[in-house]
Design a protein around this motif. Structure first.
Motif, PDB file in Angstrom:
ATOM      1  N   VAL A  20      14.591   0.534 -19.063  1.00 30.43           N
ATOM      2  CA  VAL A  20      15.413   1.644 -18.632  1.00 30.43           C
ATOM      3  C   VAL A  20      16.596   1.735 -19.576  1.00 30.43           C
ATOM      4  N   LYS A  21      16.757   2.890 -20.237  1.00 27.21           N
ATOM      5  CA  LYS A  21      17.730   2.996 -21.307  1.00 27.21           C
ATOM      6  C   LYS A  21      19.127   3.328 -20.812  1.00 27.21           C
ATOM      7  N   ASP A  22      19.255   3.744 -19.608  1.00 26.00           N
ATOM      8  CA  ASP A  22      20.565   4.112 -19.116  1.00 26.00           C
ATOM      9  C   ASP A  22      21.014   3.110 -18.058  1.00 26.00           C
ATOM     10  N   GLU A  23      22.193   2.524 -18.251  1.00 22.85           N
ATOM     11  CA  GLU A  23      22.653   1.479 -17.346  1.00 22.85           C
ATOM     12  C   GLU A  23      22.878   1.992 -15.933  1.00 22.85           C
ATOM     13  N   ALA A  24      23.366   3.219 -15.796  1.00 19.00           N
ATOM     14  CA  ALA A  24      23.589   3.764 -14.462  1.00 19.00           C
ATOM     15  C   ALA A  24      22.271   3.897 -13.710  1.00 19.00           C
ATOM     16  N   GLU A  25      21.241   4.346 -14.403  1.00 21.06           N
ATOM     17  CA  GLU A  25      19.937   4.460 -13.770  1.00 21.06           C
ATOM     18  C   GLU A  25      19.417   3.088 -13.364  1.00 21.06           C
ATOM     19  N   GLU A  26      19.590   2.111 -14.230  1.00 22.74           N
ATOM     20  CA  GLU A  26      19.114   0.762 -13.910  1.00 22.74           C
ATOM     21  C   GLU A  26      19.852   0.193 -12.704  1.00 22.74           C
ATOM     22  N   ARG A  27      21.179   0.401 -12.661  1.00 26.85           N
ATOM     23  CA  ARG A  27      21.944  -0.096 -11.517  1.00 26.85           C
ATOM     24  C   ARG A  27      21.465   0.560 -10.225  1.00 26.85           C
ATOM     25  N   HIS A  28      21.208   1.849 -10.309  1.00 24.81           N
ATOM     26  CA  HIS A  28      20.738   2.542  -9.109  1.00 24.81           C
ATOM     27  C   HIS A  28      19.372   2.026  -8.683  1.00 24.81           C
ATOM     28  N   PHE A  29      18.488   1.840  -9.648  1.00 20.58           N
ATOM     29  CA  PHE A  29      17.165   1.300  -9.314  1.00 20.58           C
ATOM     30  C   PHE A  29      17.299  -0.059  -8.638  1.00 20.58           C
ATOM     31  N   GLN A  30      18.197  -0.885  -9.165  1.00 18.92           N
ATOM     32  CA  GLN A  30      18.361  -2.217  -8.589  1.00 18.92           C
ATOM     33  C   GLN A  30      18.953  -2.162  -7.185  1.00 18.92           C
ATOM     34  N   SER A  31      19.819  -1.194  -6.923  1.00 21.72           N
ATOM     35  CA  SER A  31      20.383  -1.077  -5.580  1.00 21.72           C
ATOM     36  C   SER A  31      19.294  -0.707  -4.579  1.00 21.72           C
ATOM     37  N   VAL A  32      18.342   0.145  -5.005  1.00 20.24           N
ATOM     38  CA  VAL A  32      17.236   0.523  -4.136  1.00 20.24           C
ATOM     39  C   VAL A  32      16.325  -0.677  -3.898  1.00 20.24           C
ATOM     40  N   LYS A  33      15.988  -1.365  -4.961  1.00 18.48           N
ATOM     41  CA  LYS A  33      15.127  -2.536  -4.821  1.00 18.48           C
ATOM     42  C   LYS A  33      15.801  -3.618  -3.977  1.00 18.48           C
ATOM     43  N   HIS A  34      17.118  -3.763  -4.143  1.00 20.88           N
ATOM     44  CA  HIS A  34      17.855  -4.768  -3.375  1.00 20.88           C
ATOM     45  C   HIS A  34      17.814  -4.426  -1.882  1.00 20.88           C
ATOM     46  N   PHE A  85       5.867  -6.603   3.986  1.00 19.53           N
ATOM     47  CA  PHE A  85       5.350  -5.364   3.418  1.00 19.53           C
ATOM     48  C   PHE A  85       6.332  -4.785   2.397  1.00 19.53           C
ATOM     49  N   LEU A  86       7.599  -4.703   2.752  1.00 18.21           N
ATOM     50  CA  LEU A  86       8.603  -4.126   1.859  1.00 18.21           C
ATOM     51  C   LEU A  86       8.835  -5.004   0.634  1.00 18.21           C
ATOM     52  N   LEU A  87       8.692  -6.307   0.785  1.00 20.09           N
ATOM     53  CA  LEU A  87       8.783  -7.189  -0.379  1.00 20.09           C
ATOM     54  C   LEU A  87       7.649  -6.895  -1.361  1.00 20.09           C
ATOM     55  N   SER A  88       6.470  -6.610  -0.833  1.00 23.08           N
ATOM     56  CA  SER A  88       5.349  -6.258  -1.706  1.00 23.08           C
ATOM     57  C   SER A  88       5.651  -4.983  -2.489  1.00 23.08           C
ATOM     58  N   VAL A  89       6.254  -4.005  -1.832  1.00 24.14           N
ATOM     59  CA  VAL A  89       6.624  -2.762  -2.508  1.00 24.14           C
ATOM     60  C   VAL A  89       7.627  -3.037  -3.620  1.00 24.14           C
ATOM     61  N   SER A  90       8.641  -3.834  -3.327  1.00 23.12           N
ATOM     62  CA  SER A  90       9.704  -4.080  -4.304  1.00 23.12           C
ATOM     63  C   SER A  90       9.224  -4.949  -5.458  1.00 23.12           C
ATOM     64  N   GLU A  91       8.359  -5.913  -5.186  1.00 20.49           N
ATOM     65  CA  GLU A  91       7.877  -6.798  -6.246  1.00 20.49           C
ATOM     66  C   GLU A  91       7.012  -6.035  -7.244  1.00 20.49           C
ATOM     67  N   VAL A  92       6.176  -5.146  -6.767  1.00 23.51           N
ATOM     68  CA  VAL A  92       5.352  -4.342  -7.655  1.00 23.51           C
ATOM     69  C   VAL A  92       6.230  -3.456  -8.525  1.00 23.51           C
ATOM     70  N   ALA A  93       7.266  -2.883  -7.919  1.00 19.95           N
ATOM     71  CA  ALA A  93       8.155  -1.999  -8.663  1.00 19.95           C
ATOM     72  C   ALA A  93       8.859  -2.740  -9.784  1.00 19.95           C
ATOM     73  N   GLN A  94       9.353  -3.945  -9.511  1.00 23.04           N
ATOM     74  CA  GLN A  94      10.063  -4.686 -10.551  1.00 23.04           C
ATOM     75  C   GLN A  94       9.117  -5.068 -11.678  1.00 23.04           C
ATOM     76  N   HIS A  95       7.926  -5.499 -11.345  1.00 27.07           N
ATOM     77  CA  HIS A  95       6.974  -5.923 -12.382  1.00 27.07           C
ATOM     78  C   HIS A  95       6.620  -4.762 -13.312  1.00 27.07           C
ATOM     79  N   ASP A  96       6.499  -3.582 -12.745  1.00 29.81           N
ATOM     80  CA  ASP A  96       6.046  -2.435 -13.540  1.00 29.81           C
ATOM     81  C   ASP A  96       7.144  -1.832 -14.396  1.00 29.81           C
ATOM     82  N   LEU A  97       8.396  -1.910 -13.947  1.00 31.00           N
ATOM     83  CA  LEU A  97       9.441  -1.131 -14.601  1.00 31.00           C
ATOM     84  C   LEU A  97      10.364  -1.938 -15.492  1.00 31.00           C
ATOM     85  N   PHE A  98      10.412  -3.247 -15.329  1.00 31.73           N
ATOM     86  CA  PHE A  98      11.387  -4.026 -16.070  1.00 31.73           C
ATOM     87  C   PHE A  98      10.736  -5.186 -16.812  1.00 31.73           C
TER      88      PHE A  98
END
Length: 424
Positions: A20-34, A85-98
């Motif tokens: 993710v090239k924009d830090e604001a976008e990355e921070r937002h993504f991490q807040s959602v995953k968190h 269930f929600l951990l499964s959603v978040s783990e897949v997202a992190q693996h794919d995007l970062f």
């Protein structure tokens, strides 16, 4: 399989290293995953407050509520299932995007989910019910079926090649409507701004391998207007169908299906998108922004002359409490505005529905939705001094912010727009 691309400067480019090239976008993504990963801690803390309140009751009161301790234990077990269930959603997202896992984790530790974040997580569970469970079939029949029937009647199989018909679905949520359109042979693209919805869509579209693979308990948090105690621990199985297994149930092969992340206006209200879509299908969408005129003009922009706009939804106006206010018009005025922009309304109706409702709750909210089929004619009737549809760059100057609350929730603007593609 969904692959993530990024919109930078209005052009889509593949980021092969998935950064993710924009830090604001990355921070937002991490807040959602968190928020997804901390659902369990938050929900358990809420349950812990219920126990002491019950235990503090005099014995003569507690005796009137049989096996309340067992009920509290059952609620805790439901929360544990939701958590996994929600951990499964978040783990897949992190693996794919970062690519850099260490940096991501370090940033997550410093984040504390807000109550608003946790409300979005709870809404996500209810949206899985609406879009991808047997329990949601009644609502889907109320909201999606009228649009699907109208679209199929407009482009009958014996008179057109549906694979050549490009259909856009803005505000697609967890993507069931967009998926259903693609199953009927149309070349379909869904668009969504909420990262909660996008991660949920990625999970259900790409990671499920069979029907009723997961069990969730979306009503465990509802403590008011409960008819039966057992309703709180009611199990819902998802998905009702496996979206990664194409069928020919609708008399044709499924069409191409893609997903785009970001604000509808920023992505599509540009010169390159003018007249590129033969149909636009909006469901519970056009009232989610601060200026409904902008959405109408953007829809007009993407359609060619003779293009079709199918709409179903209420006029709740989610931005009505925003500091900048919102433009809120009545349904009859909306009709006149649509015509004024250069549409003919060829079919219209009213459809009663609920939205992500608990069917067994003592409280029910019902919408009398405006339903219409409009065709772009190009015969505009609005003020000649209005923003030109042929110069969307000028419209950029007057755009209002992305809403902070949509059906059922929204996130802040993605600093760089992400494009996801799905191929069959």
């Amino acid at each position: 399989k969904l692959q993530f691309l990024y919109f930078i400067g209005g052009k889509a480019t593949m980021d092969t290293q998935r950064r993710v090239k924009d830090e604001a976008e990355e921070r937002h993504f991490q807040s959602v995953k968190h928020a997804l990963t901390h659902y369990g801690d938050h929900a358990e803390a809420v349950l812990e407050k219920m126990g002491p309140a019950f235990r503090a009751l005099p014995e003569k009161y507690k005796g009137l509520l049989p096996d309340m301790e067992g009920h509290l234990s059952a609620l805790a077990a439901c929360v544990d299932s939701n958590k996994e269930f929600l951990l499964s959603v978040s783990e897949v997202a992190q693996h794919d995007l970062f690519e850099n896992q260490d940096d991501v984790t370090a940033k997550q530790v410093q984040m504390t989910p807000t109550e608003g974040d946790m409300d979005k997580v709870r809404s996500l569970l209810r949206m899985f019910v609406r879009d991808w469970s047997l329990d949601g079939a009644v609502e889907r029949d109320q909201c999606y079926t009228p649009l699907l029937r109208e679209l199929e009647a407009t482009f009958p199989l014996d008179k057109c090649e549906r694979g050549d018909v490009r259909v856009l679905v803005p505000g697609c949520g967890l993507s069931r409507l967009a998926w259903e359109i693609s199953q009927r042979g149309f070349c379909t693209q869904g668009n969504e701004v909420s990262l909660f919805m996008l991660l949920g869509s990625d999970f259900v579209l790409n990671r499920t391998t069979g029907p009723e693979q997961y069990r969730i308990y979306p009503y465990v948090h509802q403590t008011t207007n409960v008819q039966l105690r057992s309703d709180m621990i009611r199990e819902v199985r998802i998905p009702d169908v496996c979206p990664s297994t194409p069928t020919e149930d609708h008399g044709t092969q499924p069409g191409d299906f893609s997903m785009v992340a970001g604000d509808f206006r920023d992505i599509y209200w540009i010169d390159e998108q003018e007249g590129k879509w033969k149909a636009c299908v909006t469901c519970f969408f056009i009232d989610t922004g601060a200026n409904i005129f902008e959405y109408i003009e953007a829809i007009y922009h993407i359609l060619p002359i003779g293009g079709h706009w199918l709409n179903l939804g209420p006029l709740l106006y989610h931005m009505s409490d925003a500091s900048g206010g919102s433009v809120e018009i009545a349904a009859d005025d909306l009709r006149n505005v649509v015509i004024g922009f250069g549409f003919d309304i060829v079919n219209e109706d009213t459809q009663v529905s609920t939205y992500a409702a608990n069917a067994k709750s003592m409280l029910s909210v019902t919408y009398r939705n405006a339903v219409f089929h409009a065709v772009k004619t190009g015969r505009t009737r609005h003020d000649k001094g209005a923003v030109s549809k042929s110069t969307p760059a000028a419209a950029q100057q007057i755009r209002t912010p992305v809403p902070s609350s949509v059906y059922p929730n929204a996130t802040t603007t993605l600093a760089s727009q992400m494009l996801t593609e799905s191929t069959r």
